[in-house]
Scaffold this active site. Sequence first.
Site, PDB file in Angstrom:
ATOM      1  N   CYS A  80     -12.059 -10.512 -22.213  1.00 29.59           N
ATOM      2  CA  CYS A  80     -10.924  -9.830 -21.213  1.00 29.59           C
ATOM      3  C   CYS A  80     -10.102  -9.356 -22.177  1.00 29.59           C
ATOM      4  O   CYS A  80      -9.456  -9.927 -23.327  1.00 29.59           O
ATOM      5  CB  CYS A  80     -10.065 -11.250 -20.661  1.00 29.59           C
ATOM      6  SG  CYS A  80      -8.348 -10.382 -19.942  1.00 29.59           S
ATOM      7  N   CYS A 190     -11.252  -2.314 -20.404  1.00 27.59           N
ATOM      8  CA  CYS A 190     -10.818  -3.401 -19.469  1.00 27.59           C
ATOM      9  C   CYS A 190     -12.066  -3.667 -19.164  1.00 27.59           C
ATOM     10  O   CYS A 190     -13.001  -2.849 -18.681  1.00 27.59           O
ATOM     11  CB  CYS A 190     -10.116  -2.986 -18.205  1.00 27.59           C
ATOM     12  SG  CYS A 190      -9.813  -4.106 -17.123  1.00 27.59           S
TER      13      CYS A 190
HETATM   14  N1  DGL Z   1     -10.870  -7.675 -17.245  1.00 32.64           N
HETATM   15  C1  DGL Z   1      -9.539  -7.581 -17.852  1.00 32.64           C
HETATM   16  C2  DGL Z   1      -9.501  -7.018 -19.236  1.00 32.64           C
HETATM   17  O1  DGL Z   1     -10.423  -6.741 -19.758  1.00 32.64           O
HETATM   18  C3  DGL Z   1      -8.265  -8.172 -17.097  1.00 32.64           C
HETATM   19  C4  DGL Z   1      -7.850  -7.221 -16.075  1.00 32.64           C
HETATM   20  C5  DGL Z   1      -6.672  -7.387 -14.921  1.00 32.64           C
HETATM   21  O2  DGL Z   1      -7.096  -8.541 -14.434  1.00 32.64           O
HETATM   22  O3  DGL Z   1      -5.800  -6.772 -15.045  1.00 32.64           O
HETATM   23  O4  DGL Z   1      -8.325  -6.554 -19.544  1.00 32.64           O
END
Ligand code: DGL
Length: 269
Positions: A80, A190
């Site tokens: 994440c 993301c």
């Molecule tokens: N997939 C996550 C990231 O890489 C979080 C995305 C989210 O929930 O806003 O930032």
Amino acid sequence: MTISNKQINDLPIAFFDSGVGGLTVLHHLKKMLPNENYLYFGDTVHVPYGEKSKRQLISYSENILNFFNKLGCKAVVMACNTTSSVVYEDISAKYNFKLYPIVQTAAKVLAQLNITNLGVFATKATVMSGAYEREIAKYNPKMKVFTQHCPEWVKIVENNTLNLPENIEIVKNDLELMMKNKPEKIVLGCTHYPFLKSVLSKFASVDLFIDPAVCFAQFIVSDLKENGLLNGNDSVGYEKFFVSANPEKFKDAAKLFYDIKELPHLVTF
Ligand code: DGL
């Protein structure tokens, strides 16, 4: 009772994200290390992380890390960008297992690209943190890094609505805005965004986009190897999925990157 090296090496590698995004990282690591055991936590009750405060993100991350600690694991992958950018530095010293953050790891590789203008699509919290700019500047202060928030993309992926015409239009508009900066490459900063690669490639060459999950997974493999932490088993390892809400929805949205055999376990803290 002391724990043998073999017992430690057999422990799973744990992953977490707000939802299905981190599966883009698990997908690559599993291909490289099929014999490892894996745990995955999708914090679907709190998605999107990108709209949350630092205090909230610390609390969510600590709950998940404590959960993994109780289950037992040899490493946790922060799959994440948002938690890597906002909370990693604050909490990394508190745990005995290895903690791998995607942004800090990928930045070392991105900084070596032979380009001047690098675009990064990311969540609001990642953009506000300045983590990509800061981490890349440590290795290559000359690279111009510009980040852009894509407010709808995580929702589109979690709701599995990539092919709705209005959502294709949203992605197209966000890409057009980014292209005004003339990026030579664009990082999908993301872990949800690689799900949208097929949509993005309708409007630009697929080579323009970098999924940091690839170099991140490569780094994890070499680091586990260096630290003698790989398991030596010959058979394919197990995988267990956990979510904090909507297991069916998670399994369905995951499909593009990961075929989850059983319904994920529902966990509430
Ligand atoms: N997939 C996550 C990231 O890489 C979080 C995305 C989210 O929930 O806003 O930032």
